[in-house]
Motif scaffolding. Sequence first.
Motif, mmCIF file in Angstrom:
data_model
loop_
_atom_site.group_PDB
_atom_site.id
_atom_site.type_symbol
_atom_site.label_atom_id
_atom_site.label_comp_id
_atom_site.label_asym_id
_atom_site.label_seq_id
_atom_site.Cartn_x
_atom_site.Cartn_y
_atom_site.Cartn_z
ATOM 1 N N SER A 1 -1.199 -9.446 -9.056
ATOM 2 C CA SER A 1 -2.036 -10.519 -9.602
ATOM 3 C C SER A 1 -1.354 -11.884 -9.496
ATOM 4 C CB SER A 1 -2.380 -10.235 -11.068
ATOM 5 O OG SER A 1 -1.204 -10.254 -11.881
ATOM 6 N N ALA A 2 -0.035 -11.877 -9.238
ATOM 7 C CA ALA A 2 0.694 -13.128 -9.026
ATOM 8 C C ALA A 2 0.298 -13.733 -7.685
ATOM 9 C CB ALA A 2 2.197 -12.881 -9.077
ATOM 10 N N ARG A 3 0.356 -15.048 -7.585
ATOM 11 C CA ARG A 3 -0.138 -15.725 -6.390
ATOM 12 C C ARG A 3 0.743 -15.492 -5.176
ATOM 13 N NH1 ARG A 3 -1.449 -21.870 -7.700
ATOM 14 N NH2 ARG A 3 -2.117 -21.687 -5.515
ATOM 15 N N ASN A 4 2.062 -15.428 -5.374
ATOM 16 C CA ASN A 4 2.969 -15.354 -4.233
ATOM 17 C C ASN A 4 4.032 -14.279 -4.423
ATOM 18 O OD1 ASN A 4 1.844 -17.730 -2.821
ATOM 19 N ND2 ASN A 4 2.750 -18.887 -4.515
ATOM 20 N N ALA A 5 4.513 -13.775 -3.303
ATOM 21 C CA ALA A 5 5.667 -12.886 -3.328
ATOM 22 C C ALA A 5 6.941 -13.717 -3.465
ATOM 23 C CB ALA A 5 5.707 -12.052 -2.043
ATOM 24 N N ILE A 6 8.049 -13.064 -3.795
ATOM 25 C CA ILE A 6 9.322 -13.754 -3.997
ATOM 26 C C ILE A 6 10.214 -13.546 -2.782
ATOM 27 C CG2 ILE A 6 11.411 -13.852 -5.403
ATOM 28 C CD1 ILE A 6 9.729 -12.982 -7.780
ATOM 29 N N ASN A 7 10.631 -14.647 -2.179
ATOM 30 C CA ASN A 7 11.517 -14.603 -1.020
ATOM 31 C C ASN A 7 12.951 -14.840 -1.484
ATOM 32 O OD1 ASN A 7 12.850 -14.836 1.394
ATOM 33 N ND2 ASN A 7 11.608 -16.509 2.200
ATOM 34 N N TRP A 8 13.630 -13.765 -1.819
ATOM 35 C CA TRP A 8 14.998 -13.901 -2.328
ATOM 36 C C TRP A 8 15.983 -14.269 -1.215
ATOM 37 C CZ3 TRP A 8 18.478 -10.762 0.050
ATOM 38 C CH2 TRP A 8 17.986 -9.615 0.672
ATOM 39 N N GLN A 9 15.656 -13.915 0.026
ATOM 40 C CA GLN A 9 16.557 -14.176 1.144
ATOM 41 C C GLN A 9 16.794 -15.673 1.335
ATOM 42 O OE1 GLN A 9 14.265 -11.842 4.034
ATOM 43 N NE2 GLN A 9 16.054 -10.529 4.293
ATOM 44 N N ALA A 10 15.737 -16.466 1.179
ATOM 45 C CA ALA A 10 15.895 -17.913 1.306
ATOM 46 C C ALA A 10 16.619 -18.487 0.100
ATOM 47 C CB ALA A 10 14.521 -18.567 1.463
ATOM 48 N N ALA A 11 16.430 -17.856 -1.060
ATOM 49 C CA ALA A 11 17.019 -18.379 -2.296
ATOM 50 C C ALA A 11 18.534 -18.247 -2.316
ATOM 51 C CB ALA A 11 16.416 -17.663 -3.501
ATOM 52 N N SER B 1 12.141 -20.202 -5.746
ATOM 53 C CA SER B 1 11.642 -21.336 -4.966
ATOM 54 C C SER B 1 12.561 -22.545 -5.119
ATOM 55 C CB SER B 1 10.224 -21.693 -5.419
ATOM 56 O OG SER B 1 9.770 -22.882 -4.801
ATOM 57 N N ILE B 2 13.015 -22.801 -6.337
ATOM 58 C CA ILE B 2 13.920 -23.928 -6.591
ATOM 59 C C ILE B 2 15.235 -23.731 -5.844
ATOM 60 C CG2 ILE B 2 15.260 -25.091 -8.386
ATOM 61 C CD1 ILE B 2 12.920 -24.332 -10.316
ATOM 62 N N LEU B 3 15.772 -22.512 -5.904
ATOM 63 C CA LEU B 3 17.015 -22.219 -5.200
ATOM 64 C C LEU B 3 16.840 -22.365 -3.691
ATOM 65 C CD1 LEU B 3 18.123 -19.082 -7.262
ATOM 66 C CD2 LEU B 3 19.097 -21.384 -7.404
ATOM 67 N N SER B 4 15.691 -21.943 -3.182
ATOM 68 C CA SER B 4 15.417 -22.065 -1.741
ATOM 69 C C SER B 4 15.380 -23.521 -1.315
ATOM 70 C CB SER B 4 14.081 -21.392 -1.404
ATOM 71 O OG SER B 4 14.093 -20.024 -1.738
ATOM 72 N N ARG B 5 14.712 -24.354 -2.101
ATOM 73 C CA ARG B 5 14.635 -25.786 -1.763
ATOM 74 C C ARG B 5 15.993 -26.459 -1.906
ATOM 75 N NH1 ARG B 5 10.175 -27.793 -5.562
ATOM 76 N NH2 ARG B 5 10.332 -25.732 -6.527
ATOM 77 N N ALA B 6 16.797 -25.993 -2.859
ATOM 78 C CA ALA B 6 18.157 -26.528 -2.988
ATOM 79 C C ALA B 6 18.964 -26.196 -1.733
ATOM 80 C CB ALA B 6 18.834 -25.959 -4.228
ATOM 81 N N ALA B 7 18.795 -24.969 -1.223
ATOM 82 C CA ALA B 7 19.517 -24.562 -0.018
ATOM 83 C C ALA B 7 19.118 -25.414 1.180
ATOM 84 C CB ALA B 7 19.237 -23.089 0.273
ATOM 85 N N GLN B 8 17.854 -25.794 1.254
ATOM 86 C CA GLN B 8 17.364 -26.582 2.389
ATOM 87 C C GLN B 8 18.037 -27.952 2.485
ATOM 88 O OE1 GLN B 8 13.103 -26.727 1.965
ATOM 89 N NE2 GLN B 8 12.852 -24.529 2.324
ATOM 90 N N VAL B 9 18.445 -28.506 1.349
ATOM 91 C CA VAL B 9 19.069 -29.835 1.355
ATOM 92 C C VAL B 9 20.568 -29.761 1.072
ATOM 93 C CG1 VAL B 9 16.954 -31.042 0.738
ATOM 94 C CG2 VAL B 9 18.425 -30.168 -1.083
ATOM 95 N N GLY B 10 21.132 -28.548 1.110
ATOM 96 C CA GLY B 10 22.575 -28.391 0.972
ATOM 97 C C GLY B 10 23.104 -28.542 -0.438
ATOM 98 N N LEU B 11 22.288 -28.248 -1.447
ATOM 99 C CA LEU B 11 22.743 -28.347 -2.835
ATOM 100 C C LEU B 11 23.100 -26.959 -3.358
ATOM 101 C CD1 LEU B 11 20.179 -30.923 -4.303
ATOM 102 C CD2 LEU B 11 22.546 -31.327 -3.590
#
Length: 255
Positions: free
Chosen positions: A44-54, A87-97
Amino acid sequence: MNITVSALEVPTPDSFQKWLRTPRLAKCGVLFTPSEPMWWPNRSARNAINWQAAIRCVPLDWQQWLHAALAYRMSEAAQGTTGLAASILSRAAQVGLNPLNEEHLVDLRERFNMGEFSTLIGFMAFWQACESLEKRPSKALIEAYTSLPKKKRPQNDVILRLDPEQGPFMQVEQDALHQWAHEQFCHGNLDAERYLYLRLAMIYGQRVSQLCMTVFDDFIKTERGYFFRIFWTKQKTDDAGWRAAYETFNLDLNS
């Protein structure tokens, strides 16, 4: 539903891969396997969790422990909450944080909105408190997260917006208001009490204790104009007490 005994064991460097391949119970009551590339036990949740990117937001030797922390979090929190953290961790990884690097905390705060940054703090605190994991963030890092001043909302901050109707007044506006008040007072359009209150509020408004020490006799009328006697508050470097030391403030702008 079949939960094996190994799902209740804590992961170790030797048993990590087996632990990740063991199905675990998510918060929603459905099993998921941490080693699977995407987690979606609650359909019922909208999205799956992508832990690999996180997990790419932390150094390589920390990634499997962050992976396990996210898996443990799935058992404690709703899929949406864990998904937002990932999602937050994934976006942090994208900008090197790196959320484990204290020097990156201000950049993380500025990168995400207040709700997202609070979610990040909540996850990092959960990871630190998870005694089943050998590698966890330090308590000092979590204290740094929680003590970091919150990011201001620009739309609600009159200083950042310089809103002329809500203040604060710029110096030129304060000078103009002082001049107008003085002229109105001299022409009898503004009574002495209101004039005095306006001047005190603009000049000493931040020092409430000084206004509390004021009495009627501190407002003085002389042949040279109107004066106001204002007392010092007690300072750490002197012995000034209640109405012990004062200065005289000239209310006449032309003097």
